[in-house]
Design an enzyme around this catalytic site. Structure first.
Site, PDB file in Angstrom:
ATOM      1  N   ALA A 112     -55.218   5.548  39.834  1.00 23.38           N
ATOM      2  CA  ALA A 112     -56.149   4.886  38.756  1.00 23.38           C
ATOM      3  C   ALA A 112     -55.230   4.038  37.952  1.00 23.38           C
ATOM      4  O   ALA A 112     -53.953   3.841  38.246  1.00 23.38           O
ATOM      5  CB  ALA A 112     -56.682   6.013  37.911  1.00 23.38           C
ATOM      6  N   LYS A 113     -55.677   3.271  37.231  1.00 22.17           N
ATOM      7  CA  LYS A 113     -54.888   2.307  36.319  1.00 22.17           C
ATOM      8  C   LYS A 113     -55.708   1.632  35.246  1.00 22.17           C
ATOM      9  O   LYS A 113     -57.017   1.753  35.444  1.00 22.17           O
ATOM     10  CB  LYS A 113     -54.145   1.177  37.314  1.00 22.17           C
ATOM     11  N   GLY A 114     -55.081   1.245  34.005  1.00 20.73           N
ATOM     12  CA  GLY A 114     -55.948   0.824  33.113  1.00 20.73           C
ATOM     13  C   GLY A 114     -55.230  -0.305  32.431  1.00 20.73           C
ATOM     14  O   GLY A 114     -53.766  -0.524  32.728  1.00 20.73           O
TER      15      GLY A 114
END
Ligand code: GLU
Length: 423
Positions: A112-114
């Site tokens: 995941a990444k933000g």
């Protein structure tokens, strides 16, 4: 906060790069087309637009993202980036890279990444806190200790993680340390997490140098970027007897063929805001830095730094990607043909997320380990993973990036296949 090199938008889109790298490995693995279709997309892509009241009373609307690429092997895991040129495509690529990174080192997470589009260097601490708390609330529908666990990345740090942890905990009505990693020690952070990306990278460099017969004592090293990964990489390499001949940050690069002392550079940067201007060093541009005469090049800034234009001019025998996505697929081929040994990002910089995993395990068990234990476990993971990838590369006669992808994609595909397709 982590420094970065200049983003050149004339270069390739990170998502296009990530999918091309995946396709190369999928071809070599003869991956089933249905599986290829699943792994080639991100499972969830959340875009949020949210208002923040600035101190002059004006309300500014910010845009942020949280993307989960694949959660077959466990909860989503990956950092949050604050950067003016963040984009959905970049976050998707970074999320996909996290899936492969966690799989290549065998830790039980998906990717995941933000990101939030903002320039933290021009914001006050108060504005950053307000922005972080509101962004956390916006992505709260995705994150959680069993769902998706953020961590620091470019432009964010332990303090940012503390605000996320507090905001999430306020909503839950009780303290939830395991919702983020890379926290300060006082609230459930882990010993060794700060240096972990660099320490992990250096463990892989040690393994690679054994394989190549390269003596690290006296080896000439160039490090691009002097943020978390770059500054600790330079210090750890210098401790091993390597000579740091070039360094850089967003302001530019510095060079001294006789060697730069990373501790002095650090002190100078703290005092003046940049590595540039260090007495006894010569100023070089970002491009000149990457092409300096050296044995080991450590890109530790951002994507798109080594492309077709400069790959032929790289003199290093070993490139160790402490950054995510610094090298384009075209440059990979050029470097491979030149005989440059590459330690790809998803392997080289996996020490950060590995110690994040240790932090999460410690938080869930409420039992904390000593730094010596953390570093020994990190070393074991990095050495084992490096050798898994090296064996794959030798067996299939492919370069190290494709080999790392083959190890990772095979593991994620197996998990996805074993779980089956719901419903
Ligand atoms: N942002 C780091 C990375 O790109 C760390 C991620 C984490 O610890 O979850 O690997």
């Amino acid at each position: 906060m982590t420094s970065a090199a200049v983003i050149d938008h004339t270069q390739r889109d990170p998502w296009e790069v990530a999918t091309e790298q995946f396709d190369t490995a999928a071809d070599k693995l003869h991956l089933d087309p249905n599986m290829r279709g699943i792994l080639r997309e991100c499972q969830r892509e959340l875009t949020v637009h949210f208002p923040v009241r600035m101190h002059d009373g004006a309300v500014k609307v910010f845009t942020g993202y949280r993307v989960q690429h694949n959660t077959s092997r466990g909860p989503g895991k990956g950092g949050i980036r604050y950067h003016p040129s963040a984009s959905l495509g970049e976050v998707k690529a970074l999320a996909m890279w996290m899936t492969w990174k966690c799989a290549v080192v065998g830790i039980p997470y998906g990717g995941a990444k933000g990101a939030v589009i903002c320039d933290p260097k021009t914001m006050t601490l108060q504005q950053l806190e307000t922005l972080t708390r509101r962004y956390t609330t916006e992505i709260a529908i995705l994150i959680g200790p069993e769902r998706d666990i953020p961590a620091p990345d470019l432009g964010t740090n332990a303090q940012t993680m503390a605000w996320i942890m507090d905001t999430y905990s306020m909503h839950a009505g009780h303290t939830v340390p395991a919702v983020v990693t890379g926290k300060p020690l006082s609230i459930g952070g882990s010993e060794g997490r700060n240096e972990a990306t660099a320490r992990g990278a250096v463990y892989t460099i040690i393994e690679a140098s054994k394989h190549l017969g390269l003596d690290l004592e006296g080896a000439r090293v160039v490090v691009q970027g002097f943020g978390n990964a770059g500054s600790f990489s330079a210090k750890l390499m210098a401790e091993l007897g390597a000579v740091i001949v070039g360094l850089s940050d967003t302001q530019g690069g510095i060079h001294n063929a006789k060697g730069l002392d990373p501790n002095k550079v650090d002190a100078y940067k703290r005092e003046t805001g940049s590595v540039v201007g260090l007495p006894g060093s010569e100023r070089v541009t970002n491009n000149e830095l990457l092409e300096l005469d050296c044995d080991i090049l450590i890109p530790a800034a951002i994507e798109n730094q080594i492309g077709e234009h400069n790959a032929p001019k790289i003199t290093a025998k070993l490139v160790a990607e402490a950054a995510n996505g610094p090298t384009s697929p075209e440059a990979d081929r050029i470097l491979y043909d030149k005989g440059v040994f590459m330690i790809p990002d998803i392997l080289c910089n996996a020490g950060g997320v590995t110690v994040s995993y240790f932090e999460w395990v410690q938080d869930l068990q409420n039992l904390f380990w000593r730094e010596a234990t953390i570093n020994a476990r990190l070393k074991e993971v990095m050495v084992r993973s490096f050798n898994d990838v090296l064996q794959m590369s030798l067996k299939h006669k492919v370069h190290m990036r494709t080999a790392a992808y083959m190890v990772a994609v095979a593991r994620v595909a197996e998990a996805t296949l074993t779980r089956g397709i719901y419903p």
